[in-house]
Design an enzyme around this catalytic site. Structure first.
Site, short mmCIF file in Angstrom:
data_model
loop_
_atom_site.label_atom_id
_atom_site.label_comp_id
_atom_site.label_asym_id
_atom_site.label_seq_id
_atom_site.Cartn_x
_atom_site.Cartn_y
_atom_site.Cartn_z
N THR A 91 -14.25 16.70 40.62
CA THR A 91 -14.92 17.85 40.81
C THR A 91 -16.17 18.18 40.00
O THR A 91 -17.05 19.00 40.44
CB THR A 91 -13.82 19.04 40.43
OG1 THR A 91 -12.51 18.38 40.54
CG2 THR A 91 -13.74 20.22 41.44
N ASP A 146 -1.99 15.25 29.97
CA ASP A 146 -2.32 14.72 31.46
C ASP A 146 -2.35 13.26 31.69
O ASP A 146 -2.97 12.54 32.37
CB ASP A 146 -3.73 15.35 32.09
CG ASP A 146 -3.43 15.17 33.55
OD1 ASP A 146 -2.43 15.13 34.30
OD2 ASP A 146 -4.68 15.04 34.08
#
Ligand code: 3AM
Length: 304
Positions: free
Chosen positions: A23, A137
């Site tokens: 992104t 993550d």
């Protein structure tokens, strides 16, 4: 007429093909023209970052975090370069690709193979935790491989230094992929980054050994409920030792969940364990990261 191919250059790096696109960042292959060494260039748009203050803080955090980390099983950050419009994070190039592709291609791993990756993962995670760095993550997509098939943990974009944690010492941002996230992360009650990372390592170990995820559901609420109750089935072919370790890691209660020192003492884990041997790097200053975000024409921060 053949026109000479224009080779884009950033500092001493010859920029090659795009490896991937996220992104906020594009990742390109590049080569250090002085040494011939391959690197991965993570390219960020300064304008976009500065518009989104939250993201800018996150990227600064990522850079600061990686500067503190020097471990053979963690993708190394060499330096950060900036032009007027872009920020270039120069990373060690992991030529073996993603571990997830290996699992998708070859299916589940044999116990010895899975154990080797898991040992490297725990060794690197323990190193990061001891420096107050939590990944938050961890998932196979973030586990890359080098040319020798060694694990390289990548993408510290969501990690936080413990000094940035809330007053109670717990982290408060819910983030990460739900399938790998610990129950307390999904509950958003504030959580301890170290125990939450270990849960993700447990999910990864399960996936390496079985070829599928322990918690899966197309309905997000059902998935959350399964994770919160630690509702999963171990495949019958798993050895009792592997099963026992998975059960100890996938404990929904973070206070009773196994911790790194106990993992290091676990019989299944210990088999053929060779902790990584490496040299320590001096701790980097965190404040010079600010320079890269200033509106200067070009700035360089050399870390090596
Ligand atoms: O787009 P895919 O999933 O093929 O593996 C990373 C991902 O690939 C790769 O860039 C893409 C976007 O993140 N990547 C990231 N860091 C890398 C590194 N240090 C890397 N590949 C090699 N070395």
């Amino acid at each position: 007429m053949n026109r000479p191919k224009v080779q884009r250059r950033v500092g001493k790096y010859e920029v090659g093909k795009t490896i991937g696109q996220g992104t906020f960042a594009k990742v390109r292959y590049a080569k250090n023209a002085e040494t011939g060494e391959s690197v991965a260039l993570k390219i960020l748009d300064k304008q976009k970052l500065l518009k989104n203050n939250k993201m800018s803080v996150q990227i600064k955090r990522e850079i600061s975090t990686m500067k503190l980390i020097n471990h053979p099983n963690v993708v190394r950050l060499y330096e950060v370069l900036a032009s007027k419009t872009k920020i270039y994070i120069v990373l060690e190039f992991a030529m073996g690709g993603e571990l997830v592709d290996k699992i998708r291609h070859d299916g589940r791993l044999k116990e010895d193979g899975a154990r080797r990756y898991f040992q490297q993962l725990i060794n690197a995670v323990d190193y990061c935790h001891s420096r107050g760095v939590y990944h938050r993550d961890l998932k196979p997509e973030n586990l890359l491989l080098d040319g020798q098939g060694n694990l390289k943990i990548s993408d510290f974009g969501l990690s936080a230094l413990s000094r940035q944690a809330g007053g109670d010492g717990l982290l408060h941002t819910t983030c990460g992929t739900p399938n790998y996230a610990a129950p307390e992360v999904l509950g958003d009650q504030g959580y301890d980054g170290a125990t939450a990372d270990l849960w993700s390592c447990g999910v990864i170990l399960f996936e390496l050994l079985s070829g599928h995820l322990p918690f899966e559901d197309s309905n997000l609420l059902t998935l959350y409920n399964k994770i919160t109750a630690a509702e999963y089935n171990c495949p019958y072919w798993l050895s009792p030792g592997a099963k026992n370790l998975i059960v100890r890691i996938l404990d929904p209660n973070p206070t009773t969940r196994i911790k790194v020192p106990e993992i290091l003492e676990d019989a299944w884990f210990k088999k053929d364990y060779k902790p990584a041997v490496f040299e320590e790097r001096e701790e980097a200053k965190l404040d010079d990261v600010e320079d890269v975000f200033k509106d200067s024409e070009v700035s360089h921060i050399y870390l090596i």
